[in-house]
Enzyme design. Structure first.
Site, PDB file in Angstrom:
ATOM      1  CG  MET A  94      11.859 -46.641   6.515  1.00  0.00           C
ATOM      2  SD  MET A  94      11.240 -47.857   5.344  1.00  0.00           S
ATOM      3  CE  MET A  94       9.735 -47.064   4.792  1.00  0.00           C
TER       4      MET A  94
ATOM      5  CD  GLU B  98       9.239 -41.147  16.061  1.00  0.00           C
ATOM      6  OE1 GLU B  98      10.294 -40.499  16.155  1.00  0.00           O
ATOM      7  OE2 GLU B  98       8.111 -40.683  16.366  1.00  0.00           O
ATOM      8  CB  VAL B  99       5.638 -48.361  17.072  1.00  0.00           C
ATOM      9  CG1 VAL B  99       4.368 -48.992  17.657  1.00  0.00           C
ATOM     10  CG2 VAL B  99       5.866 -48.863  15.644  1.00  0.00           C
TER      11      VAL B  99
ATOM     12  CG  ASP C 105      11.843 -56.144   6.355  1.00  0.00           C
ATOM     13  OD1 ASP C 105      12.927 -56.757   6.286  1.00  0.00           O
ATOM     14  OD2 ASP C 105      11.709 -55.082   6.983  1.00  0.00           O
TER      15      ASP C 105
ATOM     16  N   GLY D 269       8.872 -47.916  20.164  1.00  0.00           N
ATOM     17  CA  GLY D 269      10.075 -48.254  19.410  1.00  0.00           C
ATOM     18  C   GLY D 269      10.229 -47.340  18.217  1.00  0.00           C
TER      19      GLY D 269
ATOM     20  CE  LYS E  42       5.402 -48.985  10.312  1.00  0.00           C
ATOM     21  NZ  LYS E  42       5.457 -50.265   9.545  1.00  0.00           N
TER      22      LYS E  42
END
Length: 226
Positions: free
Chosen positions: A104, A106-107, A207, A100, A122
Site C-alpha cells: 500500500m 512506500e517509505v 496490524d 522500503g 510515507k
C-alpha cells in the site's frame, strides 16, 4: 469560556525563545542524549520556562560547542544532489532514498530543510483506494501517542495526487528471524509495553507483525504503521 489548564501542558517549550526543539531532536538522533534525559529536561522546562538547550548544557548532558554545531547542521551531500531535482522536493522536505515498499505504501528517507534533520515520508501508492482517508486515520491515531516505542507523526499532507505522512527517521530494520529466545523475549516485552500504552490511550494497532516493528541501531523495538 472554561479552559482546561491541561491543554497548556508543555506550552512553554514552544513559546520560550530559543526553546531548542530542533537542537534536542538532533541530539537525540545522534544519541548524544537519551529519551529519558530529554524527558527530564522537558519537565524542567515546563516548570521554569527556560530554553531546552540551556537546560541540556546546564545539566552537563550536552556541551556548549555541541549545541552550537547542532544549531547549524551541515547539509548532507546527498541532500544537495537530490534537491537539484524538483520532483524530489516536497514542501520543505527533500526526498533522498527509498527505505522500503509494501503493498500500500512506500517509505522514503528525506531531509527536513526547515529543522535540519532526517525524517521518513510515507507515501500511499496511487492505486490505493481512499488515500486521504487512510492517511488521516493513521495520522490521527499515531498523532495522539507519545512513547519511545512508537513512531510518532510530525505532519500529514498531499503532494500532487499522493497523500503522505512525515515521521521520525529510524535507522533500523525489522527483526531478523528466528531470534534467540532471550532477544525475542526482550523485544516482545518492549512491543507489549508500547501496545499497552496505546491501548490505555484508546488506540488499537490492528496490524501487529514483525514487518511493522523496527529495531533501531541501539537495539530498541519501535512500533510503526498504525
Amino acid at each position: 469560556m472554561k479552559v482546561d489548564p491541561r491543554s497548556f501542558k508543555g506550552l512553554s517549550r514552544f513559546l520560550a525563545p530559543s526553546a531548542g526543539g530542533p537542537v534536542a531532536d538532533r541530539a537525540l538522533a545522534e544519541k548524544l542524549i537519551t529519551p529519558e534525559q530529554l524527558q527530564e529536561c522537558i519537565e524542567e522546562q515546563d516548570r521554569t520556562g527556560r530554553p531546552l538547550d540551556e537546560i541540556l548544557v546546564g545539566k552537563g548532558i550536552v556541551k556548549e560547542e555541541e549545541v552550537t554545531r547542532l544549531r547549524h547542521p551541515e547539509i548532507p551531500s546527498e541532500v544537495t544532489k537530490a534537491a537539484a531535482d524538483p520532483a524530489k522536493v516536497v514542501g520543505h522536505y527533500v526526498v533522498v532514498s527509498l527505505v522500503g515498499s509494501g503493498g500500500m505504501a512506500e517509505v522514503w528517507k528525506a531531509w527536513d530543510r526547515s529543522l535540519g534533520r532526517w525524517v521518513a515520508i510515507k507515501f500511499l501508492k496511487a492505486d490505493v483506494g481512499h488515500p486521504t482517508q487512510r492517511i488521516e486515520r493513521e495520522g490521527r491515531m499515531a498523532g495522539q501517542l507519545s512513547h519511545p516505542g512508537i513512531i510518532s507523526i510530525f505532519e500529514r499532507g498531499r503532494h500532487g495526487d499522493r497523500a503522505y505522512l512525515v515521521m521520525p527517521y529510524v535507522d533500523g530494520s525489522p527483526p531478523r528471524l528466528p531470534l534467540p529466545p532471550r532477544e525475542a523475549a526482550r523485544l516482545t516485552l518492549e512491543v507489549a509495553q508500547a501496545l499497552d500504552y496505546a491501548h490505555r490511550m484508546g488506540v488499537l494497532h490492528r496490524d501487529v507483525k514483525p514487518a511493522n516493528i523496527l529495531v533501531d541501531a541501539g537495539g530498541r523495538a519501535v512500533l510503526a504503521d498504525f
